[in-house]
Design a protein around this motif. Structure first.
Motif, PDB file in Angstrom:
ATOM      1  N   LEU A 147       0.835  -1.200   0.000  1.00  0.00           N
ATOM      2  CA  LEU A 147       0.000   0.000   0.000  1.00  0.00           C
ATOM      3  C   LEU A 147       0.873   1.255   0.000  1.00  0.00           C
ATOM      4  CD1 LEU A 147      -2.807   1.388   0.311  1.00  0.00           C
ATOM      5  CD2 LEU A 147      -2.480   1.209   2.790  1.00  0.00           C
ATOM      6  N   ILE A 148       1.914   1.245   0.807  1.00  0.00           N
ATOM      7  CA  ILE A 148       2.834   2.386   0.874  1.00  0.00           C
ATOM      8  C   ILE A 148       3.616   2.518  -0.440  1.00  0.00           C
ATOM      9  CG2 ILE A 148       4.917   3.244   2.023  1.00  0.00           C
ATOM     10  CD1 ILE A 148       3.744   2.123   4.644  1.00  0.00           C
ATOM     11  N   LYS A 270      -6.237   6.452   6.179  1.00  0.00           N
ATOM     12  CA  LYS A 270      -6.391   7.759   6.828  1.00  0.00           C
ATOM     13  C   LYS A 270      -5.184   8.097   7.709  1.00  0.00           C
ATOM     14  CE  LYS A 270     -11.451   7.691   6.791  1.00  0.00           C
ATOM     15  NZ  LYS A 270     -12.676   7.599   7.612  1.00  0.00           N
ATOM     16  N   VAL A 271      -4.670   7.105   8.421  1.00  0.00           N
ATOM     17  CA  VAL A 271      -3.488   7.330   9.269  1.00  0.00           C
ATOM     18  C   VAL A 271      -2.286   7.706   8.410  1.00  0.00           C
ATOM     19  CG1 VAL A 271      -1.810   6.183  10.774  1.00  0.00           C
ATOM     20  CG2 VAL A 271      -4.248   5.888  11.186  1.00  0.00           C
ATOM     21  N   LEU A 272      -2.101   7.011   7.295  1.00  0.00           N
ATOM     22  CA  LEU A 272      -0.969   7.300   6.413  1.00  0.00           C
ATOM     23  C   LEU A 272      -1.118   8.679   5.764  1.00  0.00           C
ATOM     24  CD1 LEU A 272      -0.454   3.797   4.752  1.00  0.00           C
ATOM     25  CD2 LEU A 272       0.969   4.874   6.500  1.00  0.00           C
ATOM     26  N   GLU A 273      -2.334   9.057   5.448  1.00  0.00           N
ATOM     27  CA  GLU A 273      -2.565  10.401   4.910  1.00  0.00           C
ATOM     28  C   GLU A 273      -2.189  11.464   5.945  1.00  0.00           C
ATOM     29  OE1 GLU A 273      -6.235   9.476   1.769  1.00  0.00           O
ATOM     30  OE2 GLU A 273      -6.660  10.205   3.797  1.00  0.00           O
ATOM     31  N   ASN A 278       2.109  15.338   8.147  1.00  0.00           N
ATOM     32  CA  ASN A 278       2.829  15.665   9.383  1.00  0.00           C
ATOM     33  C   ASN A 278       1.888  15.933  10.556  1.00  0.00           C
ATOM     34  OD1 ASN A 278       5.321  15.874  10.648  1.00  0.00           O
ATOM     35  ND2 ASN A 278       5.366  18.101  10.465  1.00  0.00           N
ATOM     36  N   LYS A 279       0.756  15.220  10.572  1.00  0.00           N
ATOM     37  CA  LYS A 279      -0.206  15.386  11.661  1.00  0.00           C
ATOM     38  C   LYS A 279       0.042  14.416  12.816  1.00  0.00           C
ATOM     39  CE  LYS A 279      -4.191  17.253   9.155  1.00  0.00           C
ATOM     40  NZ  LYS A 279      -5.617  17.038   8.838  1.00  0.00           N
ATOM     41  N   ILE A 280       0.910  13.431  12.593  1.00  0.00           N
ATOM     42  CA  ILE A 280       1.199  12.450  13.642  1.00  0.00           C
ATOM     43  C   ILE A 280       2.610  12.701  14.154  1.00  0.00           C
ATOM     44  CG2 ILE A 280       1.492  10.005  14.164  1.00  0.00           C
ATOM     45  CD1 ILE A 280      -0.625   9.374  12.121  1.00  0.00           C
ATOM     46  N   PHE A 285       6.302   4.417  16.941  1.00  0.00           N
ATOM     47  CA  PHE A 285       6.053   3.174  16.205  1.00  0.00           C
ATOM     48  C   PHE A 285       4.596   3.099  15.755  1.00  0.00           C
ATOM     49  CE2 PHE A 285       5.189  -1.457  16.040  1.00  0.00           C
ATOM     50  CZ  PHE A 285       6.170  -1.823  15.122  1.00  0.00           C
ATOM     51  N   LEU A 286       4.396   2.711  14.493  1.00  0.00           N
ATOM     52  CA  LEU A 286       3.067   2.514  13.944  1.00  0.00           C
ATOM     53  C   LEU A 286       2.882   1.041  13.587  1.00  0.00           C
ATOM     54  CD1 LEU A 286       2.588   5.553  11.527  1.00  0.00           C
ATOM     55  CD2 LEU A 286       1.420   5.155  13.691  1.00  0.00           C
ATOM     56  N   GLU A 287       1.978   0.388  14.296  1.00  0.00           N
ATOM     57  CA  GLU A 287       1.626  -1.001  13.986  1.00  0.00           C
ATOM     58  C   GLU A 287       0.373  -0.953  13.121  1.00  0.00           C
ATOM     59  OE1 GLU A 287      -0.056  -5.057  16.144  1.00  0.00           O
ATOM     60  OE2 GLU A 287       0.625  -3.375  17.366  1.00  0.00           O
ATOM     61  N   LEU A 288       0.534  -1.178  11.821  1.00  0.00           N
ATOM     62  CA  LEU A 288      -0.570  -1.066  10.873  1.00  0.00           C
ATOM     63  C   LEU A 288      -0.884  -2.435  10.282  1.00  0.00           C
ATOM     64  CD1 LEU A 288       0.586   2.175   8.988  1.00  0.00           C
ATOM     65  CD2 LEU A 288      -0.835   1.995  11.044  1.00  0.00           C
ATOM     66  N   ARG A 289      -2.174  -2.773  10.266  1.00  0.00           N
ATOM     67  CA  ARG A 289      -2.616  -4.045   9.711  1.00  0.00           C
ATOM     68  C   ARG A 289      -3.759  -3.809   8.727  1.00  0.00           C
ATOM     69  NH1 ARG A 289       1.358  -4.958  11.993  1.00  0.00           N
ATOM     70  NH2 ARG A 289       1.836  -6.490  13.605  1.00  0.00           N
ATOM     71  N   ALA A 290      -3.723  -4.497   7.603  1.00  0.00           N
ATOM     72  CA  ALA A 290      -4.762  -4.336   6.586  1.00  0.00           C
ATOM     73  C   ALA A 290      -6.102  -4.888   7.060  1.00  0.00           C
ATOM     74  CB  ALA A 290      -4.339  -5.028   5.293  1.00  0.00           C
ATOM     75  N   CYS A 291      -6.065  -5.834   7.988  1.00  0.00           N
ATOM     76  CA  CYS A 291      -7.297  -6.491   8.448  1.00  0.00           C
ATOM     77  C   CYS A 291      -7.714  -5.977   9.823  1.00  0.00           C
ATOM     78  CB  CYS A 291      -7.093  -8.006   8.517  1.00  0.00           C
ATOM     79  SG  CYS A 291      -6.662  -8.744   6.921  1.00  0.00           S
ATOM     80  N   GLU A 292      -9.013  -5.927  10.027  1.00  0.00           N
ATOM     81  CA  GLU A 292      -9.551  -5.556  11.338  1.00  0.00           C
ATOM     82  C   GLU A 292      -9.031  -6.523  12.398  1.00  0.00           C
ATOM     83  OE1 GLU A 292     -11.474  -3.128  12.341  1.00  0.00           O
ATOM     84  OE2 GLU A 292     -12.167  -2.217  10.461  1.00  0.00           O
ATOM     85  N   GLU A 293      -8.628  -5.980  13.538  1.00  0.00           N
ATOM     86  CA  GLU A 293      -8.141  -6.763  14.682  1.00  0.00           C
ATOM     87  C   GLU A 293      -6.842  -7.500  14.378  1.00  0.00           C
ATOM     88  OE1 GLU A 293      -9.279  -6.367  17.579  1.00  0.00           O
ATOM     89  OE2 GLU A 293     -11.032  -5.212  16.979  1.00  0.00           O
ATOM     90  N   GLY A 294      -6.149  -7.129  13.295  1.00  0.00           N
ATOM     91  CA  GLY A 294      -4.874  -7.758  12.981  1.00  0.00           C
ATOM     92  C   GLY A 294      -5.028  -9.030  12.179  1.00  0.00           C
TER      93      GLY A 294
END
Length: 443
Positions: A147-148, A270-273, A278-280, A285-294
């Motif tokens: 995605l990135i 939305k988080v990546l946007e 520079n809003k975050i 550390f960002l733990e990002l998962r494509a699926c709900e609940e990991g």
């Protein structure tokens, strides 16, 4: 686009009804509907499985190996990820599930990825504390990496430099096997919860696995084989690593204010946007998962992910952690040096907007796209088979669609044609009437 991509999501055209659920939910605009059937644009697809999740007709599916495809093999070693344990009742122990997998696959050994997670935890802590390029983005989920690459290439420097747990575990097992069974060929099999991992492992075979089986392809056989014996855990096991199958498991090593855990592809976007804008800030550390609940929410998991999450925490709570730590097998494995878990090849952007290899032709096509966009309605309704008017314009200049695929422009054109036909009919009628009058006068 000359690049070749390996994907593990396919479309069953017999089931496809040509609805637009998939194109509305695809995060990279990889889906199209043409001639009444869905199709996938390879250079855009990230194998996140959202199309599988949302399709009411179950047309998209995860394409992985089956048990039959490994039935002829010898020297099989199976690796399972932590979320696999959550697919079964908690009355069965981790050891029971491993033993059932061993029997079903006829494997010599069964491992999981928890030991690799232990190694990653130490490496992540050291790296975050010494790096200035923060927040660090986890590379645990391959769909997030892609995605990135596709949508947020400016964030590639923020990606973790470490390999995924399955890559690390594959490397450890291969080294262990070469020491102890040097004359025998190893067949490494991984049981995956999602098509993104399957595609990633197919593309990266150097230290990876030989076969990838979806959990959905083995679940019923394992469930049938399960027996409540409270079997011993077969191989090296790190109890805390089991929680990485759920959202928040990887970031548990950080303080609460240092890490963010986000699951679900739309929320991640939305988080990546926000990160690009520079809003975050003040996050390490960002733990990002494509699926709900990991990973318990992986599209190849048969069980409900909320139930699976509960089971995962229950399994961890009931583990005899002290006994496991004191009786862990394979103490002869050499300490894994940090260099062995660092990603060797860099992660590069994926150029999805390259309209032509020739820069001059590409610029002309961009001008064409702008002109086409000016006449399109800008409603992004999806009725044309493309997710947005901009993507339809791109398809048109690439030669994969035409302007009258837009139903609004088609309606206007038909209306104009109807008016022309009406005018032509009126003129024809008046000419015919005039000729008849002239004929009557002659008579």
């Amino acid at each position: 686009m000359s690049e070749k991509y390996i994907h593990s999501v396919a479309i069953n055209l017999q089931r496809c009804r040509g609805c637009i659920h998939c194109i509305r939910h695809c995060p990279t605009e990889a889906m199209r509907v043409r001639n009444g059937k869905s199709l996938i644009i390879p250079y855009r697809c990230i194998d996140c499985g959202e199309c599988i999740r949302v399709c009411p007709y179950h047309a998209p599916f995860g394409f992985t190996h089956t048990l039959d495809s490994i039935a002829y093999l010898d020297n099989i070693v199976v690796i399972i990820s932590p979320e696999f344990y959550s697919q079964f009742s908690t009355k069965y122990s981790v050891g029971d599930i491993q033993e059932a997998v061993r029997k079903v696959t006829n494997a010599k050994e069964v491992w999981d990825t928890t030991y690799a997670i232990y190694l990653l935890e130490n490496a992540l802590l050291d790296y975050v504390n010494s790096s200035h390029n923060l927040p660090l983005i986890s590379t645990y989920c391959p769909a997030i990496i892609e995605l990135i690459q596709v949508r947020f290439p400016t964030l590639i420097p923020n990606l973790s430099p470490f390999k995924s747990p399955i890559e690390i575990m594959g490397q450890i097992i291969r080294e262990y096997w070469s020491k102890n069974y040097s004359n025998e060929k190893l067949n490494l099999v991984y049981i995956t919860p999602c098509p993104a991992l399957a595609s990633y492992l197919k593309e990266n075979k150097e230290e990876g696995v030989d076969f990838v089986i979806g959990i959905d392809n083995i679940y019923l056989r394992v469930k049938k084989e399960l027996q409540e014996n409270k079997s011993e855990i077969l191989k090296l096991f790190y109890p805390k690593g089991i929680l990485c199958g759920t959202l928040g498991g990887e970031s548990q090593i950080f303080n609460e204010e240092e890490a963010i855990s986000v699951g679900g592809i739309e929320k991640v976007v939305k988080v990546l946007e926000d990160l690009e804008r520079n809003k975050i800030q003040e996050i390490k550390f960002l733990e990002l998962r494509a699926c709900e609940e990991g990973c318990v929410g992986g599209v190849l998991n048969p069980e409900n992910y909320y139930l699976a999450k509960k089971r995962m925490h229950s399994i961890y709570k009931n583990l005899d952690k002290e006994k496991i730590e004191n009786t862990n097998l394979l103490k002869d494995i050499a300490e894994v040096h940090i260099s062995k878990i660092v990603r060797m090849s860099p992660i590069s952007p994926r150029p999805i907007w390259k309209l032509d290899e020739d820069i001059n032709k590409a610029l002309k096509k961009m001008d064409e796209m702008k002109k086409i966009l000016q006449i399109l309605p800008g409603l992004d309704c999806g009725s044309c088979g493309a997710p947005t008017c901009a993507s339809l314009a791109e398809d048109i200049v690439r030669g994969n669609a035409q302007v009258y695929d837009c139903i609004f422009l088609l309606k206007e054109k038909l209306w104009e044609m109807a008016k022309e036909m009406e005018e032509l009919s009126r003129r024809s009628s008046s000419v015919i009437l005039k000729r008849r009058e002239e004929e009557n006068e002659d008579q």
